[in-house]
Design a protein around this motif. Structure first.
Motif, PDB file in Angstrom:
ATOM      1  N   ASP A  98       0.696  -1.165  -0.012  1.00 31.03           N
ATOM      2  CA  ASP A  98       0.093  -0.020   0.124  1.00 31.03           C
ATOM      3  C   ASP A  98       0.972   1.264   0.126  1.00 31.03           C
ATOM      4  O   ASP A  98       2.058   1.281   0.456  1.00 31.03           O
ATOM      5  N   ARG A 132      -5.701  -0.598  -5.419  1.00 29.43           N
ATOM      6  CA  ARG A 132      -7.187   0.014  -4.886  1.00 29.43           C
ATOM      7  C   ARG A 132      -7.796   0.674  -6.158  1.00 29.43           C
ATOM      8  O   ARG A 132      -7.733   2.071  -6.151  1.00 29.43           O
ATOM      9  N   ARG A 168       0.188   5.648   0.018  1.00 29.47           N
ATOM     10  CA  ARG A 168      -0.919   6.732   0.180  1.00 29.47           C
ATOM     11  C   ARG A 168       0.017   8.052   0.382  1.00 29.47           C
ATOM     12  O   ARG A 168       1.006   7.972   1.008  1.00 29.47           O
TER      13      ARG A 168
END
Length: 328
Positions: A155, A190, A157
């Motif tokens: 992940d 995502r 971000r």
């Protein structure tokens, strides 16, 4: 065995002179019967030993679900200008041996943020910092996990804090920031988030860029109106292209075609390359060929900074320098 071990990460010195030389090692001191033993880790790659600086320890945990403990440590890159990359390593120790586990992990310390943070969350490593090759996206949070024999990004971000200079000046997240939010979301799967970010970046009421270019080793530069206009047109075309790719990869071909047809401006050839392709992969190849023949598009997109490469239009361009050899 119920006895304490002592873990140290130290710079290496030349024997006899005690003068530091480039290099570092892990040491573990432990009891073996009635005596202490000292294990020292082997050197890493030649490039790492040449270019990295003093080591830092971050913690010990079983990150591989193997029942064995690994040591988490990092070393900053030896560089004088701009955000300083920190490379994070995981090394497994058993009495008498060390094993550096594969997987490159790096994040940069910026002059305006809170530095680099490396946290162990369960079996994940969470790196928080900035981006050397992309200063204008604010604070980055990367999550790595040991999968299929290596530490892999699971992940990524961007989070926006009061300390992020770019967003402080912008007052709202510009289309450029939303574009990168979409790129990193797509890279880790995502897809719904990626679609939402790309759609928001196409909002014509949202500025493409705050108007000041921030790059390392250079003073901030106010962009000319002509530069901003060219960047706006190139960015929106690339955002529409990436949105079309997300829709295709999620099985929505008709919706993708409609989105790509709407962008019939100066760079319609980029969108047509994907719209008329037989597959997303073929569309990416066609888009790269189109970009090779239309370097003005890449120039407008790069704003005089690190240039975009044609092969990066479908990819996740690197945000940090690398210790790995370049790919062919």
């Amino acid at each position: 065995n119920g006895l304490d071990e002592y873990v140290l990460a130290l710079p290496v010195t030349d024997p006899g002179t005690h003068r530091p030389r480039q290099g570092a090692a892990l040491f573990v001191i432990y009891r073996q019967g009635d005596r202490f033993e000292v294990d020292r880790s082997d050197a890493m790659s030649d490039q790492a030993e040449l270019e990295l600086m003093q080591p830092y320890l971050h913690g010990v945990a079983d990150l591989t679900n193997s029942g064995r403990l690994q040591i988490v440590w990092s070393r900053p890159y030896m560089i004088a200008t701009g955000p300083q990359p920190y490379f994070v390593f995981v090394t497994e120790w058993t009495p008498g041996s060390f094993r550096h586990l594969p997987g490159e992990m790096a994040i940069s310390r910026t002059s305006w943020g809170d530095g680099v943070r490396v946290a162990i969350e369960g079996q994940d490593l969470v790196l928080t910092g900035g981006s050397r090759r992309l200063m204008e996206t604010g604070t980055r949070v990367d999550r790595y996990r040991y999968q299929e024999g290596a530490f892999r990004l699971v992940d990524r971000r961007f989070v926006h804090t009061d300390g992020d200079l770019f967003f402080h000046l912008a007052k709202e997240e510009p289309a450029y920031g939303l574009f990168w939010d979409g790129v990193v979301a797509e890279a880790v799967g995502r897809m719904a988030d990626a679609e939402a970010f790309f759609r928001a970046a196409l909002d014509p009421a949202r500025r493409a860029h705050p108007g000041t270019l921030w790059q390392y080793n250079a003073w901030p530069r106010k962009l000319e109106e002509a530069e901003l206009a060219a960047f706006d047109e190139a960015l929106r075309a690339l955002v529409r292209f990436r949105l079309g790719g997300v829709l295709l990869r999620t099985g929505r071909a008709e919706e993708a075609a409609a989105v790509l047809r709407q962008g019939q401006g100066r760079y319609h050839g980029l969108l047509d390359a994907l719209r008329t392709a037989s597959s997303p992969a073929e569309g990416c190849r066609a888009a790269a060929e189109w970009a090779e023949a239309h370097l003005d598009f890449l120039t407008a997109l790069s704003l005089g900074g690190i240039p975009w490469e044609p092969r990066e239009l479908c990819a996740h361009p690197p945000l940090e320098d690398s210790l790995l050899p370049p790919e062919d």
